[in-house]
Structures are given as C-alpha cells and as structure tokens.
Design an enzyme around this catalytic site. Structure first.
Site, PDB file in Angstrom:
ATOM      1  N   ASN A   6       0.864  -1.190   0.000  1.00 29.71           N
ATOM      2  CA  ASN A   6       0.000   0.000   0.000  1.00 29.71           C
ATOM      3  C   ASN A   6       0.902   1.243   0.000  1.00 29.71           C
ATOM      4  O   ASN A   6       1.421   1.632   1.037  1.00 29.71           O
ATOM      5  CB  ASN A   6      -0.894  -0.045   1.258  1.00 29.71           C
ATOM      6  N   TRP A   7       1.060   1.817  -1.187  1.00 34.38           N
ATOM      7  CA  TRP A   7       1.968   2.970  -1.308  1.00 34.38           C
ATOM      8  C   TRP A   7       1.395   4.239  -0.678  1.00 34.38           C
ATOM      9  O   TRP A   7       2.077   5.242  -0.595  1.00 34.38           O
ATOM     10  CB  TRP A   7       2.269   3.249  -2.783  1.00 34.38           C
ATOM     11  N   LYS A   8       0.120   4.189  -0.303  1.00 36.74           N
ATOM     12  CA  LYS A   8      -0.548   5.382   0.255  1.00 36.74           C
ATOM     13  C   LYS A   8      -0.241   6.588  -0.631  1.00 36.74           C
ATOM     14  O   LYS A   8      -0.268   6.483  -1.851  1.00 36.74           O
ATOM     15  CB  LYS A   8      -0.107   5.593   1.709  1.00 36.74           C
ATOM     16  N   HIS A  92      -9.929   1.239   4.404  1.00 41.62           N
ATOM     17  CA  HIS A  92      -8.680   1.497   5.131  1.00 41.62           C
ATOM     18  C   HIS A  92      -8.955   2.534   6.220  1.00 41.62           C
ATOM     19  O   HIS A  92      -9.760   3.448   6.025  1.00 41.62           O
ATOM     20  CB  HIS A  92      -7.597   2.001   4.156  1.00 41.62           C
ATOM     21  N   GLU A 162      -6.105  -4.756  10.437  1.00 42.94           N
ATOM     22  CA  GLU A 162      -5.143  -3.670  10.645  1.00 42.94           C
ATOM     23  C   GLU A 162      -5.514  -2.886  11.904  1.00 42.94           C
ATOM     24  O   GLU A 162      -6.276  -1.902  11.826  1.00 42.94           O
ATOM     25  CB  GLU A 162      -5.159  -2.709   9.451  1.00 42.94           C
ATOM     26  N   GLY A 168       1.715   2.545  10.996  1.00 41.53           N
ATOM     27  CA  GLY A 168       2.657   3.654  10.822  1.00 41.53           C
ATOM     28  C   GLY A 168       3.688   3.790  11.921  1.00 41.53           C
ATOM     29  O   GLY A 168       4.237   4.858  12.144  1.00 41.53           O
ATOM     30  N   SER A 210       2.652  -1.782  10.652  1.00 34.62           N
ATOM     31  CA  SER A 210       4.074  -1.819  10.987  1.00 34.62           C
ATOM     32  C   SER A 210       4.735  -3.172  10.721  1.00 34.62           C
ATOM     33  O   SER A 210       5.493  -3.679  11.556  1.00 34.62           O
ATOM     34  CB  SER A 210       4.295  -1.389  12.437  1.00 34.62           C
TER      35      SER A 210
END
Ligand code: PGA
Length: 248
Positions: A6-8, A92, A162, A168, A210
């Site tokens: 997930n490159w966000k 998400h 998640e 993060g 993470s």
C-alpha cells in the site's frame, strides 16, 4: 502468501514508482508469493494497463461509492478495472478517518465486486482493552461491511486485519505473534458465520500495521495469516526486497 504494498500517498513521481514496480517484478521470480501493488490512482494508470505479469497485480487504494456520471473527482471501480487493477483496498482506516462510514464501505464493496475487483476489506480496532471489546468491534465492522453483499460476493472478499494502534509505527509496536494468531482465528470464526456453507475456509486473512523486515517472518510463522498489507516498508525498494525475501 499475498503481499500487498500500500503505497498510500508516499510515492509522488514516476521515477520512484517505476523503480518499485521493477523491484516487485524482479522479486516474484525468486519467491513464490503474489505481490499486489497499490499505487496512488494516477500512477496505477501508468503501470497497470501494460502489466503482463501474473504474479504482480495492481490494487486501487479505494474506489468511489458511486457508479459514475456527473461526479467530478470520483475514481469509479469500472475505471480502475479498465486501467488494469484487479484488487481494491476498501475501508482502510485512513479512508474511514476521512469520513467513510460502514454504509459507505458496504457500497464501495458492492461497486468493487460489480467490476470483478477483488476487495481487500480493512478492519481493526483503535485500541485494545482487557474486556475483549476489540473483538466485538471487529465483528461489527465485518458484519456491517459484508451484510450488503451476496453470498458469492462475500466469498471473494479478502480481510486485512489492521489494528489502528499498530499502523505507521515500527516493528516493536506491531502486534505480537500470539495476539495475531488469536485475531486470525477470531476473524475466521466470524467469517464462517457470515459466509455460506464452508466457503470461508478459502477466505484470505491478511495482517497490516508496521510490518517490517524485522518482524514479518515471526508474524508469518504460525499465526495462520495468508499475507500482509504493508505501508511504509513497501515504498523503499531495498526494505521492500528485504521484507519479501524474509518470507522466501
Ligand atoms: P504501515 O501501514 O505498514 O505503514 O503501518 C499499513 C497500512 O496502513 O496499510
């Protein structure tokens, strides 16, 4: 295993995107896993349409809850499909924080299914408590999201667990193996209730929050997860390679 990168909004230029796509394509020659890349929408459009690889696929980071028409700015599921995406991340926590309610998420799942995109539904509690309320929270998220789908559509959904408290951060802040094992079992139990017959036995359950080279192998160990949804560690080519190779 299924590894979703997930490159966000971390990747902003073509040069970096090109490098990350090349790394993904190189990695699938050496490992058995499938890699799904989820670039920001305009970059997905550049790379997914010409993708010939069967082991590297592309995912939308989100899809519009609408079906199109006079909706300026909406990125609809059919456009993602046309651009070459085969998966769609839905629900998400960063989209939920931006306003996606359970109802909106349910609509988005329907939109994705209608276009044959495989939905990757994200669920996860904000915090852990001693009384197990986080378990009912996750159950409610799953139930609300899946209730609007047909039995056949439900069976296609991939669940990404998640927990928000783990997103993060660093490997030390991620979930431990024991807690992940418990959660995967719990999600499978809820899916068995929500899906027809024995179809939930084939449902994939991923973990995200993470995941880094330092913890991926332990988390994959005996937890029963079918793969990972990886954020920050997926946008550095070296770290991402290291991470995937840990699973080889
Ligand atoms: P992270 O993000 O790997 O940076 O924690 C995961 C996610 O939010 O999908």
């Amino acid at each position: 295993m299924l590894i979703v990168a997930n490159w966000k909004a971390y990747v902003e230029d073509l040069k970096k995107a090109k490098k990350l796509v090349a790394v993904g394509k190189r990695l699938v020659h050496t490992v058995k896993h499938t890699i799904v890349l989820a670039p920001p929408a305009p970059l997905l459009g550049v790379f997914a349409a010409n993708n010939k690889s069967r082991k590297v696929a592309f995912a939308a980071q989100d899809v519009s809850a609408t079906t199109g028409g006079a909706r300026t700015g909406e990125a609809i599921a059919s456009a993602y499909r046309a651009a070459g995406a085969s998966y769609a991340i839905i629900g998400h926590s960063e989209r939920r924080a931006a306003g996606d309610t359970d109802e909106v998420i349910s609509e988005k799942l329907s939109r994705a299914c209608a276009q044959d995109l495989i939905p990757i539904l994200c669920v996860g509690e904000k915090e852990r408590d001693g009384e197990g309320r986080y378990l009912s929270f996750v159950r409610e998220e799953l139930t609300a999201a899946l209730s609007g789908l047909t039995p056949k559509e439900r069976a296609r959904v991939i669940v990404a667990y998640e927990p928000l408290w783990a997103i993060g951060k660093t490997a030390e802040a991620a979930i431990g193996e024991g807690d992940l094992t418990e959660m995967v079992l719990y999600i499978r139990k809820v899916l068995a209730e929500l899906l027809p017959g024995k179809s939930s036995a084939r449902s994939l359950v991923l973990y995200g929050g993470s995941v880094e080279p330092a913890n991926i192998r332990d988390l994959a160990g005996s937890s029963g997860v079918d793969g990972f949804l990886i954020g920050h560690a997926s946008v550095d080519p070296e770290i991402f390679s290291l991470l995937v190779k840990q699973l080889a």
